[in-house]
Design an enzyme around this catalytic site. Sequence first.
Site, PDB file in Angstrom:
ATOM      1  CD  GLN A 192      -2.948  -1.379   1.968  1.00  0.00           C
ATOM      2  OE1 GLN A 192      -3.970  -1.216   1.302  1.00  0.00           O
ATOM      3  NE2 GLN A 192      -2.968  -1.523   3.268  1.00  0.00           N
TER       4      GLN A 192
ATOM      5  N   GLY B 279      -4.144   3.317   1.266  1.00  0.00           N
ATOM      6  CA  GLY B 279      -4.428   2.527   2.461  1.00  0.00           C
ATOM      7  C   GLY B 279      -3.233   2.326   3.386  1.00  0.00           C
ATOM      8  CD  GLN B 280       2.724   4.024   3.313  1.00  0.00           C
ATOM      9  OE1 GLN B 280       2.586   5.214   3.013  1.00  0.00           O
ATOM     10  NE2 GLN B 280       3.841   3.371   3.075  1.00  0.00           N
ATOM     11  CB  THR B 281      -2.050   2.509   8.572  1.00  0.00           C
ATOM     12  OG1 THR B 281      -1.463   1.215   8.656  1.00  0.00           O
ATOM     13  CG2 THR B 281      -3.463   2.388   8.044  1.00  0.00           C
ATOM     14  CB  VAL B 282       3.121   1.959   9.183  1.00  0.00           C
ATOM     15  CG1 VAL B 282       4.499   2.244   9.767  1.00  0.00           C
ATOM     16  CG2 VAL B 282       2.208   1.334  10.248  1.00  0.00           C
TER      17      VAL B 282
ATOM     18  CG  HIS C  46       0.869  -5.993   3.754  1.00  0.00           C
ATOM     19  ND1 HIS C  46       0.297  -5.998   5.004  1.00  0.00           N
ATOM     20  CD2 HIS C  46       0.921  -4.684   3.387  1.00  0.00           C
ATOM     21  CE1 HIS C  46       0.005  -4.760   5.370  1.00  0.00           C
ATOM     22  NE2 HIS C  46       0.368  -3.937   4.403  1.00  0.00           N
TER      23      HIS C  46
ATOM     24  CG  HIS D 163       9.300   2.311   7.257  1.00  0.00           C
ATOM     25  ND1 HIS D 163       9.966   1.980   8.424  1.00  0.00           N
ATOM     26  CD2 HIS D 163      10.112   1.939   6.243  1.00  0.00           C
ATOM     27  CE1 HIS D 163      11.135   1.440   8.142  1.00  0.00           C
ATOM     28  NE2 HIS D 163      11.241   1.394   6.817  1.00  0.00           N
TER      29      HIS D 163
ATOM     30  CG  HIS E 170       4.681  -1.829   5.252  1.00  0.00           C
ATOM     31  ND1 HIS E 170       4.555  -0.459   5.391  1.00  0.00           N
ATOM     32  CD2 HIS E 170       3.415  -2.314   5.349  1.00  0.00           C
ATOM     33  CE1 HIS E 170       3.288  -0.137   5.578  1.00  0.00           C
ATOM     34  NE2 HIS E 170       2.570  -1.254   5.547  1.00  0.00           N
TER      35      HIS E 170
END
Length: 173
Positions: free
Chosen positions: A82, A88-91, A97, A93, A95
């Site tokens: 994301q 939809g990226q919440t953090v 999944h 940084h 990453h």
Amino acid sequence: MLRFGPFPISATEIFYSTRLTFGLVNLKPVTPGHVLVIPRRVVPRFADLTQSEATDLILSAQRIGAVVEREYAGQSLTITIQDGPMAGQTVPHVHIHIMPRRKGDWANNDDIYAEIDRKEADLGSALSEGAPRVDAEEERVARTREEMSHEASQLRPFFSSISEEMGGADIWK
Ligand code: AMP
């Protein structure tokens, strides 16, 4: 100390490391074996990565995916990024999944994306020491540090030689 966005990460929750990348077990996995592959440098967007970082991240995702698919008896993998908050990226940084998939695990196969995309409303307090590890919006209980450490210690042996070769084994020594 490694960070995942604003959060300091305990070495006990890391199962894979190279000079540029680490593998982290998930606070709120949506499938058994849902793990995250993360560049060591804290940058928000995929395009922020250098060529070396991007290459190492993708090769790491290949290796980690092969192991978690086998070890969690998956038959396929959902692999997703994301890339930015509107996606939809919440953090903030980068990453990747990695989620092992099995026949029938979701009645509608693509519903997994809605599940990944749920807001991590109370992640900050879920992570702080002593706070209830519950997501206020979803009422989905986050895993304990003990559960996360246990899973990381089970996965780590599958990667120890790679981590040494790739200059990353220092993280948990
Ligand atoms: P995204 O919504 O794509 O930014 O995904 C964030 C992911 O990070 C979710 O799967 C969360 O469960 C996971 N997560 C957030 N904080 C942590 C943490 N400190 N340790 C492990 N996983 C985390």
